[in-house]
Design an enzyme around this catalytic site. Structure first.
Site, short mmCIF file in Angstrom:
data_model
loop_
_atom_site.label_atom_id
_atom_site.label_comp_id
_atom_site.label_asym_id
_atom_site.label_seq_id
_atom_site.Cartn_x
_atom_site.Cartn_y
_atom_site.Cartn_z
N LYS A 133 -26.20 -0.69 -14.86
CA LYS A 133 -26.55 0.31 -13.85
C LYS A 133 -27.96 0.03 -13.34
O LYS A 133 -28.90 -0.11 -14.13
CB LYS A 133 -26.48 1.70 -14.49
CG LYS A 133 -26.22 2.84 -13.54
CD LYS A 133 -25.96 4.10 -14.35
CE LYS A 133 -25.70 5.30 -13.47
NZ LYS A 133 -25.70 6.54 -14.25
O1 G3P Z 1 -24.28 10.42 -12.84
C1 G3P Z 1 -25.52 10.91 -12.42
C2 G3P Z 1 -25.78 12.21 -13.04
O2 G3P Z 1 -26.03 12.07 -14.41
C3 G3P Z 1 -26.84 13.01 -12.41
O3 G3P Z 1 -26.43 14.30 -12.52
O4 G3P Z 1 -26.68 16.71 -12.59
O5 G3P Z 1 -28.58 15.22 -13.29
O6 G3P Z 1 -27.95 15.40 -10.89
P1 G3P Z 1 -27.48 15.48 -12.32
#
Ligand code: G3P
Length: 217
Positions: free
Chosen positions: A83
């Protein structure tokens, strides 16, 4: 549509995997922090549970160092997806690592133009962050739709991995638009099964069944 679980919690991954709900896993530095575990150790354990792609994120900011980290992460298991952040250095590393036959997930995508660049650099997956756009009052689903249109216009094979999924509506809308994959926290995936009318209907059936005085077993 493929379901990836966005977590480094191996118990949660196992539970969903037993139900056949896990086509892959995504992690990031914040999720590794939350797990409280060593990145190499926990990622290896996840790769032993899930046969699909497991994203492990580099933390270097310059291309050469990203490439070195990506190669090291890729040694963990054949199903590792490296990633990389959507920066010029990240794209450079994407071109090199995908050229070596490694799966690459380009993350932190917030525009269709960024997604176009990732596809041209050979990314296997592009991760547009829906929830974080919604947080700043930009409709994250519009981005998924725009990327779908652009990739279809030109036949790019990069898979759209809808990320930063916070709600069941994000999942349904991604599916309707035709995102190839969603990655969501375990709680959101579990919530997909919930409906108040299911609960209400079940309650009624149980009450009526009790009145019959019958048993099946
Ligand atoms: O896959 C990306 C994710 O982990 C981000 O999610 O909720 O932290 O914006 P969030």
């Amino acid at each position: 549509m493929k379901f990836f679980v966005d977590t480094a919690d191996t118990q949660a991954i196992s539970d969903l995997n037993d139900l056949g709900m896990v086509d892959g896993v995504t992690t990031n530095p914040s999720l590794i922090l939350k797990s409280g575990r060593d990145i190499l150790e926990v990622t290896k354990e996840i790769c032993g549970i899930v046969s699909g792609p497991v994203s492990a994120e580099v933390v270097a900011l310059e291309a050469e160092a990203m490439i070195a980290e990506g190669r090291k992460l890729a040694e963990i298991a054949p199903n590792i997806t490296v990633k990389l952040p959507l920066t010029w250095d990240g794209l450079k590393a994407c071109k090199v690592l995908s050229g070596e036959g490694k799966m690459v997930n380009v993350t932190l995508c917030f525009s269709a133009n960024q997604a176009l660049l990732a596809a041209k650099a050979g990314a296997s997956f592009i991760s547009p962050f829906i929830g974080r756009l919604d947080d700043i009052h930009i409709d994250g689903m519009d981005l998924i739709q725009d990327i779908r249109t652009i990739y279809d216009n030109f036949g790019f094979e990069t898979e759209i991995l809808a990320a930063s999924i916070r709600s069941v509506n994000h999942v349904q809308d991604s599916a309707l638009i035709g995102a190839d994959v969603i990655t969501a926290p375990p709680e959101v995936i579990k919530k997909l099964a919930a409906h108040p009318l299911t609960d209400k209907g079940l309650e009624q059936f149980m009450a009526d069944w009790a009145k019959t005085g019958q048993k099946i077993l």
